[in-house]
Each structure stands twice: as C-alpha cells, then as structure tokens.
Design a protein around this motif. Structure first.
Motif, PDB file in Angstrom:
ATOM      1  N   GLY A   1     -16.041  58.918  15.739  1.00  0.00           N
ATOM      2  CA  GLY A   1     -16.238  60.269  15.225  1.00  0.00           C
ATOM      3  C   GLY A   1     -16.931  61.197  16.190  1.00  0.00           C
ATOM      4  N   GLY A   2     -17.284  60.698  17.371  1.00  0.00           N
ATOM      5  CA  GLY A   2     -18.010  61.508  18.341  1.00  0.00           C
ATOM      6  C   GLY A   2     -17.151  62.190  19.377  1.00  0.00           C
ATOM      7  N   GLY A   3     -15.830  62.038  19.265  1.00  0.00           N
ATOM      8  CA  GLY A   3     -14.933  62.689  20.207  1.00  0.00           C
ATOM      9  C   GLY A   3     -14.439  61.751  21.288  1.00  0.00           C
ATOM     10  N   PRO A   4     -13.494  62.222  22.106  1.00  0.00           N
ATOM     11  CA  PRO A   4     -12.930  61.386  23.168  1.00  0.00           C
ATOM     12  C   PRO A   4     -13.982  60.995  24.195  1.00  0.00           C
ATOM     13  CG  PRO A   4     -12.197  63.660  23.388  1.00  0.00           C
ATOM     14  CD  PRO A   4     -12.888  63.558  22.071  1.00  0.00           C
ATOM     15  N   VAL A   5     -13.677  59.910  24.910  1.00  0.00           N
ATOM     16  CA  VAL A   5     -14.640  59.275  25.810  1.00  0.00           C
ATOM     17  C   VAL A   5     -14.106  59.318  27.238  1.00  0.00           C
ATOM     18  CG1 VAL A   5     -15.873  57.123  26.330  1.00  0.00           C
ATOM     19  CG2 VAL A   5     -15.338  57.725  23.946  1.00  0.00           C
ATOM     20  N   ILE A   6     -14.921  59.787  28.181  1.00  0.00           N
ATOM     21  CA  ILE A   6     -14.622  59.645  29.602  1.00  0.00           C
ATOM     22  C   ILE A   6     -15.136  58.283  30.041  1.00  0.00           C
ATOM     23  CG2 ILE A   6     -15.072  60.505  31.926  1.00  0.00           C
ATOM     24  CD1 ILE A   6     -15.387  63.291  30.740  1.00  0.00           C
ATOM     25  N   LYS A   7     -14.276  57.491  30.668  1.00  0.00           N
ATOM     26  CA  LYS A   7     -14.630  56.137  31.083  1.00  0.00           C
ATOM     27  C   LYS A   7     -14.862  56.117  32.590  1.00  0.00           C
ATOM     28  CE  LYS A   7     -10.966  54.183  29.120  1.00  0.00           C
ATOM     29  NZ  LYS A   7     -10.098  53.135  28.525  1.00  0.00           N
TER      30      LYS A   7
ATOM     31  N   GLN B   1     -17.751  62.253  25.013  1.00  0.00           N
ATOM     32  CA  GLN B   1     -18.689  61.167  25.227  1.00  0.00           C
ATOM     33  C   GLN B   1     -18.358  60.468  26.546  1.00  0.00           C
ATOM     34  OE1 GLN B   1     -19.728  59.158  21.247  1.00  0.00           O
ATOM     35  NE2 GLN B   1     -17.543  59.581  21.010  1.00  0.00           N
ATOM     36  N   SER B   2     -19.235  59.574  26.977  1.00  0.00           N
ATOM     37  CA  SER B   2     -18.974  58.822  28.201  1.00  0.00           C
ATOM     38  C   SER B   2     -19.263  57.354  27.965  1.00  0.00           C
ATOM     39  CB  SER B   2     -19.813  59.354  29.363  1.00  0.00           C
ATOM     40  OG  SER B   2     -21.195  59.245  29.083  1.00  0.00           O
ATOM     41  N   PHE B   3     -18.518  56.516  28.683  1.00  0.00           N
ATOM     42  CA  PHE B   3     -18.702  55.067  28.603  1.00  0.00           C
ATOM     43  C   PHE B   3     -18.852  54.496  30.002  1.00  0.00           C
ATOM     44  CE2 PHE B   3     -16.790  50.806  28.952  1.00  0.00           C
ATOM     45  CZ  PHE B   3     -17.623  50.097  28.096  1.00  0.00           C
TER      46      PHE B   3
ATOM     47  N   LEU C   1      -8.027  60.603  35.845  1.00  0.00           N
ATOM     48  CA  LEU C   1      -9.159  60.528  34.930  1.00  0.00           C
ATOM     49  C   LEU C   1      -8.844  59.503  33.867  1.00  0.00           C
ATOM     50  CD1 LEU C   1     -11.813  61.832  33.629  1.00  0.00           C
ATOM     51  CD2 LEU C   1     -10.219  63.234  32.317  1.00  0.00           C
ATOM     52  N   ASP C   2      -9.812  58.650  33.528  1.00  0.00           N
ATOM     53  CA  ASP C   2      -9.640  57.695  32.431  1.00  0.00           C
ATOM     54  C   ASP C   2     -10.421  58.161  31.214  1.00  0.00           C
ATOM     55  OD1 ASP C   2      -8.030  55.220  32.939  1.00  0.00           O
ATOM     56  OD2 ASP C   2      -9.225  55.210  34.771  1.00  0.00           O
ATOM     57  N   VAL C   3      -9.715  58.331  30.096  1.00  0.00           N
ATOM     58  CA  VAL C   3     -10.344  58.713  28.838  1.00  0.00           C
ATOM     59  C   VAL C   3      -9.797  57.825  27.733  1.00  0.00           C
ATOM     60  CG1 VAL C   3     -10.589  61.111  29.599  1.00  0.00           C
ATOM     61  CG2 VAL C   3      -8.625  60.451  28.201  1.00  0.00           C
ATOM     62  N   GLY C   4     -10.382  57.924  26.541  1.00  0.00           N
ATOM     63  CA  GLY C   4      -9.865  57.172  25.405  1.00  0.00           C
ATOM     64  C   GLY C   4     -10.585  57.507  24.130  1.00  0.00           C
ATOM     65  N   VAL C   5      -9.985  57.118  23.030  1.00  0.00           N
ATOM     66  CA  VAL C   5     -10.581  57.270  21.704  1.00  0.00           C
ATOM     67  C   VAL C   5     -11.471  56.062  21.436  1.00  0.00           C
ATOM     68  CG1 VAL C   5     -10.047  57.220  19.237  1.00  0.00           C
ATOM     69  CG2 VAL C   5      -8.754  58.720  20.760  1.00  0.00           C
ATOM     70  N   PRO C   6     -12.711  56.254  20.977  1.00  0.00           N
ATOM     71  CA  PRO C   6     -13.590  55.116  20.691  1.00  0.00           C
ATOM     72  C   PRO C   6     -13.025  54.242  19.571  1.00  0.00           C
ATOM     73  CG  PRO C   6     -14.573  57.166  19.904  1.00  0.00           C
ATOM     74  CD  PRO C   6     -13.373  57.541  20.708  1.00  0.00           C
ATOM     75  N   THR C   7     -13.130  52.931  19.749  1.00  0.00           N
ATOM     76  CA  THR C   7     -12.446  51.968  18.881  1.00  0.00           C
ATOM     77  C   THR C   7     -13.304  50.736  18.667  1.00  0.00           C
ATOM     78  OG1 THR C   7     -10.348  52.692  19.871  1.00  0.00           O
ATOM     79  CG2 THR C   7     -10.277  50.690  18.557  1.00  0.00           C
ATOM     80  N   PHE C   8     -13.216  50.144  17.479  1.00  0.00           N
ATOM     81  CA  PHE C   8     -13.769  48.814  17.187  1.00  0.00           C
ATOM     82  C   PHE C   8     -12.648  47.773  17.238  1.00  0.00           C
ATOM     83  CE2 PHE C   8     -17.092  50.860  14.163  1.00  0.00           C
ATOM     84  CZ  PHE C   8     -17.963  51.085  15.215  1.00  0.00           C
ATOM     85  N   ALA C   9     -13.037  46.530  17.515  1.00  0.00           N
ATOM     86  CA  ALA C   9     -12.144  45.366  17.404  1.00  0.00           C
ATOM     87  C   ALA C   9     -10.927  45.468  18.309  1.00  0.00           C
ATOM     88  CB  ALA C   9     -11.708  45.147  15.953  1.00  0.00           C
TER      89      ALA C   9
END
Length: 436
Positions: A328-334, A363-365, A390-398
C-alpha cells in the motif's frame, strides 16, 4: 482507469494467463484490439512513422511498440517476464503406485514447495501433435477443471511436520489424478488427445508438450477493507498487465515499447529470454544497425518491472531497517551496489520525478548486506542491449508461492507512473549531452 476497474482487468488476465503461452496470447489479443499490427519475425518489416506493432517469439515472449513521427527519438521501454515458478510435467510422467495414478513432475524456478500441497490443481500449456493427414499441429491447452491434488502426509505419520518437514521434489510432490480400476492404464497423452478432439482438432498422436500444473483458485480481493489482492502468478504477470495497460492507455505522441520475456525464473538464457537476442533484434529492425542503433539505445530508457519484497510483519528482521517497503506504500525502486538491480541515480531520479507528477509515493528496497540479493531482467537487458535501466516493482508477500499477496492500490499506482513515463517528452534526460 480507477483501481477497481484496473484490478478487475488484472484478475481476468491472471485467470486466463495460466502459462507464459496463454499470457502472450491474451496480450496479443488486447494489442490487436487496440490497433497494433502483428509482425512475424520471419518476414520483412515495413514500419511507418506513428505505427503500432507487436511481435512474439516462441509463443511465450512478446515485444509491442509504437513509433514516433521521428525515428531518432528515444524509446520509453517497460520490461517484465511472463513465467512464474511452477511444477512442470515430465515427458514420460505416468505413474501408477499403490492404486493411485500420479504424474512425474519437475520444479521450474525457485518455487516455494510447501504451499503446493492440498491445492486444487489443473493442467495447461502447449501441445504438439501429428494430424490425421500426416502434418504437425500445435495448440495451447488449458484443462481448467481441478484434476489433481498433492495430498499432505498426515501429522499422525510425521510428528515433526510443524518443526522440521522438508520436501523432496522427486518423491514428495507427485500429484494424484485418479484411482484407476482393474485393467485401466491412465495416460496423460490420452487425456490430451481427448481434449483436443473435443475442441474439433484431429490429433493422431500427441508427440510432445510443455505443460505445467496451476492452482485453480481464482484471484481475489481480500481484507477487512479490501486492501489486498491474492493470486497465483502475481510475480510477474502483475507487471506484464501493468505495462500493457500503461502502453495502451497512454497518449501516443512519444515512442514506447513493452517487452515481456519468458524464462526469467530459470536465468533468462534462451532465445526468448532477456539474456537472449530477442529485444536487440527488434530494436535493430526499428533503428537499423550500427550508429543508428547506438543512438537509439543511448536516447532510450528501460524500466524493468518485477515484484519487490514487502516487509512481512512476522519477519521484519529479514529487511534492512531503512529499506523495507510496505504494502500500500506505492511502487518500489530496487537498488543493489553489486548490480543485481540495474537502477542508478539518473534512472531513479527520473522515476521519482514522474511519480511526483502523478502524486504516487515511491519506496526503495535494498537487501540486507548479510543476505543474498535476487535479480531481474533489468541487469541482463542492460548488459545485452546497453540501455539505461531502472528496476522497480510492486511490494509483495510470499513471492514464488503458489499464491502471492500484494496491495490493491499499488499496481494501479505503478500503472499511473508508467503511463506518465510513456508520455514523457523528449529528451528523457535533459542536459545529458553535457555530461562529462
């Protein structure tokens, strides 16, 4: 497009795209309906300024692109992958043991195996067969029904199941299909031939196949306030759909491209994978070889979209304290200093600027320094083509489970940023010509 409509479309795509072949088929149909012209790789291409096109390779990878009025303009490119970890059916799979008909399987990619137990499974993929007239035929199949299950061993027979059970992929995950009667010899090929005949095809014999098992439970929006989505294959069909929608929904003034590669989960080293020649060959046909190709690549940018690891509330110590993305915090820059991700300061800054323009938080990871870091098609494509990435993604569990969880607002948010990216005017990097 609102979040509810976006997720409804995503769910329909996930339900249909049970294999990479079916994912590419669904994307090709959507592109065709939007006016994109199919380009067979074995034909000469005649590309017109402002034209919209797509091509496929192996039926499991796809590149779609639209041209600007000027062929020298840089391409806004989004990349994702069509494959997911799963159980693939072996070539000679038929097993009858202790009154049970089962199939031999092998593990594709880095799958979490325990969640595959006690799920309602079906079979999908591609089948090649000889026809009655002696020709060869190929068809996609999806049996849709719950045909198989991998039963757990009862805890009474394994008292350590909750503390130390491991899964042997050769012996423990063979799916059960039926209890054959006396004299019955069930065979997968016979099942496939019957299915093809029911569809009006006339197979004389199934000769080969690429088939996997999949969970028949449909995608769902869950939670007290509907803040989660759960489904199989979120990694990475969520990104394929998000990139597709961004391309189709964006204004068409600037040139854009979507590449969805197969075989990411097994290293991408294939003719259809990101470490293969597919994207480069398309770009060369767009720009031409030599200097024109080099200029196009230098003016372009690839956003590699692949899911990111969200902070699991039960395991927060698995993340760096300052780089733990939230659902829920938005897309993530990896990011990764050792180039497991291809993001750098320039490409990250551009993404943050685009996100700010459409009011999307970013967000960033960064993985813990004492843990190994995964990777994506980003570094592979950057190395193969030479494009800024650029590498990005949607935060995910499992991630890599048979059923994964993401936030219901994060994919629509990423789609808004990618749409802004596709619409970004030239040049993508103002002042780039003055760099030392």
């Amino acid at each position: 497009m609102g979040s509810a409509a976006f997720n409804e479309g995503l769910f329909a795509f996930l339900s249909r795209a049970t294999t990479p072949f079916h994912a590419v088929e669904a994307m090709a149909e959507a592109l065709g309906a939007a006016g994109y012209t199919a380009l067979p790789e074995d034909r000469s291409w005649s590309l017109a300024p402002g034209g919209r096109y797509y091509t496929t390779r192996n039926g499991s990878s796809l590149v779609a692109f639209r041209l600007g009025r000027e062929r020298t303009a840089g391409l806004r490119m989004v990349g994702a992958h069509t494959d997911s970890p799963c159980l693939m059916i072996k070539p000679n799979p038929d097993l009858t043991r202790h009154g049970c008909y089962q199939l031999g399987v092998e593990v594709y990619g880095g799958a979490l195996l325990n969640p595959w137990f006690d799920r309602d499974l079906s079979i999908a993929g591609r089948v090649s067969f000889s026809c009655q007239d002696g020709t060869l035929g190929t068809a996609l199949v999806d049996l849709r029904e719950a045909l198989a299950v991998i039963p757990s061993l009862a805890i009474h027979l394994d008292r350590e199941a909750n503390s130390g059970r491991s899964v042997n992929p050769q012996t423990d995950i063979l799916p059960l299909l039926c209890l054959p009667g006396d004299g019955e010899e069930p065979a997968l090929r016979a099942l496939l031939e019957e299915h093809l005949r029911d569809r009006g095809l006339a197979p004389a014999e199934v000769l080969a196949y690429e088939l996997n098992l999949y969970d028949t439970q449909p995608p769902a929006r869950v939670g007290l306030q509907g803040q989660f989505i759960t489904s199989a294959r979120l990694d990475n069909l969520l990104s394929c759909y998000t990139g597709l929608r961004a391309l189709l929904d964006s204004e068409e003034g600037e040139p854009g491209l979507l590449v969805c590669n197969d075989h990411e989960e097994v290293g991408s080293v294939s003719a259809a994978g990101a470490q293969g020649p597919f994207l480069r060959s398309v770009l060369q046909r767009i720009a031409g070889d030599g200097e024109a190709f080099s200029c196009l690549v230098d003016r372009s940018l690839l956003i590699s979209a692949d899911n990111a690891h969200a902070v699991h509330p039960n395991y927060p110590d698995r993340h760096d304290g300052n780089h733990g993305p939230r659902l829920g915090g938005g897309p993530v820059i990896k990011l990764n200093a050792n180039q497991r991700y291809a993001s750098n300061s320039e490409t990250s800054a551009l993404f943050r600027q685009l996100a700010k323009q459409v009011a999307v938080p970013v967000q960033s990871f960064v993985t813990r320094t004492d843990m190994a870091c995964g990777s994506t098609i980003g570094p592979l494509t950057a190395a193969e083509v030479g494009v800024r990435t650029l590498d990005v993604g949607v935060p995910t569990f499992a991630m890599h489970s048979i059923r994964e969880t993401a936030g219901s607002e994060d994919a629509p948010a990423l789609c808004r940023v990618l749409r802004a990216f596709y619409e970004a005017p030239e040049p993508l990097f103002p002042g780039a010509d003055s760099r030392p």
